[in-house]
Design a protein around this motif. Structure first.
Motif, short mmCIF file in Angstrom:
data_model
loop_
_atom_site.label_atom_id
_atom_site.label_comp_id
_atom_site.label_asym_id
_atom_site.label_seq_id
_atom_site.Cartn_x
_atom_site.Cartn_y
_atom_site.Cartn_z
N GLY A 1 13.73 -1.62 -1.60
CA GLY A 1 13.88 -1.00 -2.82
C GLY A 1 13.46 -1.95 -3.84
O GLY A 1 13.27 -1.43 -4.92
N LEU A 2 13.40 -3.22 -3.54
CA LEU A 2 12.83 -4.33 -4.86
C LEU A 2 11.47 -4.14 -4.90
O LEU A 2 10.56 -4.65 -5.92
CB LEU A 2 13.29 -5.54 -4.17
N TYR B 1 13.48 1.64 7.21
CA TYR B 1 12.53 1.45 6.00
C TYR B 1 11.40 0.64 6.38
O TYR B 1 11.37 -0.38 7.17
CB TYR B 1 13.15 0.73 4.88
N TYR B 2 10.08 1.01 6.02
CA TYR B 2 8.85 0.77 6.40
C TYR B 2 7.94 0.55 5.26
O TYR B 2 7.99 1.15 4.20
CB TYR B 2 8.15 1.53 7.42
N LEU B 3 7.51 -0.62 5.17
CA LEU B 3 6.31 -1.03 4.11
C LEU B 3 4.87 -1.30 4.64
O LEU B 3 4.86 -2.15 5.76
CB LEU B 3 6.66 -2.35 3.36
N GLN C 1 8.67 -3.14 9.75
CA GLN C 1 9.90 -2.52 9.42
C GLN C 1 10.86 -3.76 8.49
O GLN C 1 10.79 -4.83 8.84
CB GLN C 1 10.83 -2.29 10.84
N VAL C 2 11.39 -3.27 7.23
CA VAL C 2 12.08 -3.87 6.33
C VAL C 2 13.69 -3.55 6.24
O VAL C 2 13.83 -2.43 6.70
CB VAL C 2 11.40 -4.23 5.14
N LYS C 3 14.34 -4.47 5.66
CA LYS C 3 15.79 -3.90 5.29
C LYS C 3 15.56 -3.06 4.09
O LYS C 3 14.75 -3.45 3.10
CB LYS C 3 16.65 -5.45 5.30
N LEU D 1 0.84 -1.06 -0.10
CA LEU D 1 -0.03 -0.04 0.15
C LEU D 1 0.76 1.38 -0.03
O LEU D 1 0.63 2.28 -0.68
CB LEU D 1 -0.75 0.14 1.24
N SER D 2 1.97 1.39 0.98
CA SER D 2 2.70 2.47 0.79
C SER D 2 4.32 2.15 1.43
O SER D 2 4.43 0.79 1.90
CB SER D 2 2.03 3.47 1.77
N LYS D 3 5.08 2.98 1.17
CA LYS D 3 6.45 3.04 1.55
C LYS D 3 6.78 4.07 2.20
O LYS D 3 6.46 5.37 1.97
CB LYS D 3 7.33 2.54 0.39
N ARG D 4 7.73 3.84 3.22
CA ARG D 4 8.05 5.30 4.11
C ARG D 4 9.49 5.11 4.49
O ARG D 4 9.73 3.83 4.84
CB ARG D 4 7.14 5.67 4.95
N THR D 5 10.12 6.02 4.74
CA THR D 5 11.55 6.10 5.34
C THR D 5 11.55 6.82 6.58
O THR D 5 10.86 7.79 6.76
CB THR D 5 12.55 6.38 4.50
N GLU D 6 12.44 6.54 7.37
CA GLU D 6 12.60 7.47 8.78
C GLU D 6 14.11 7.61 9.04
O GLU D 6 14.73 6.47 9.07
CB GLU D 6 11.79 6.95 9.95
#
Length: 128
Positions: A103-104, A81-83, A96-98, A60-65
Motif C-alpha cells: 500500500g505504501l 500482494y506482489y510487486l 511477494q510483499v506484505k 514497475l507493477s503491482k498485483r494482488t492474488e
C-alpha cells in the motif's frame, strides 16, 4: 458350450478394493504434503544462502492474488500482494510483499531495493 462371465460379489470388492483405494489416496495426499514441505524448505534455504543485495530499481507493477480455502459454509479468502521491480540493466524481478508495504508504494516509484534471493526486505523510495 455356454460360458458366462462371473463377477466377484460386491462384498469381496468392498473388502479388498476399498482399502486399496483409500491407501492409494492416502499415499498421494501424503506425497503432496511432503513435496510441498520440501519445496518450501528448499526455497527458504536457497534464500538464506543468497547474498543480500541493494540495487536501484523502479516499481514497475503491482498485483494482488486472492485464494479461497474452505467450502460454501465458511470460506476463507487470503490476499497475496506482489510487486515487480525493474533494475537499471533492464532485468525484472517480482517479490511477494506484505499488505502494508504494498500500500505504501506506487507504480513508477524509484529507489533502492533490498532483497535476498526471492525474499523482499525493503524498498527505500527516492525523495523527489
Amino acid at each position: 458350450m455356454n460360458t458366462m462371465l462371473q463377477f466377484s460379489s460386491p462384498s469381496n470388492f468392498m473388502l479388498t478394493g476399498v482399502p486399496i483405494f483409500i491407501a492409494i489416496v492416502f499415499i498421494i495426499v501424503f506425497g503432496i504434503i511432503v513435496f510441498t514441505a520440501f519445496k518450501g524448505i528448499s526455497v527458504w534455504s536457497s534464500n538464506n544462502r543468497a547474498p543480500r543485495e541493494q540495487e536501484e530499481a523502479l516499481v514497475l507493477s503491482k498485483r494482488t492474488e486472492n485464494r479461497s480455502i474452505g467450502g460454501n459454509q465458511h470460506p476463507r479468502t487470503t490476499t497475496y500482494y506482489y510487486l515487480t521491480f525493474e533494475f537499471i540493466n533492464g532485468t525484472r524481478k517480482e517479490f511477494q510483499v506484505k499488505g502494508n508495504e504494498f500500500g505504501l508504494l506506487a507504480e513508477g516509484d524509484k529507489g533502492t531495493l533490498d532483497y535476498q534471493g526471492t525474499r523482499f526486505h525493503d524498498f527505500v523510495r527516492e525523495s523527489s
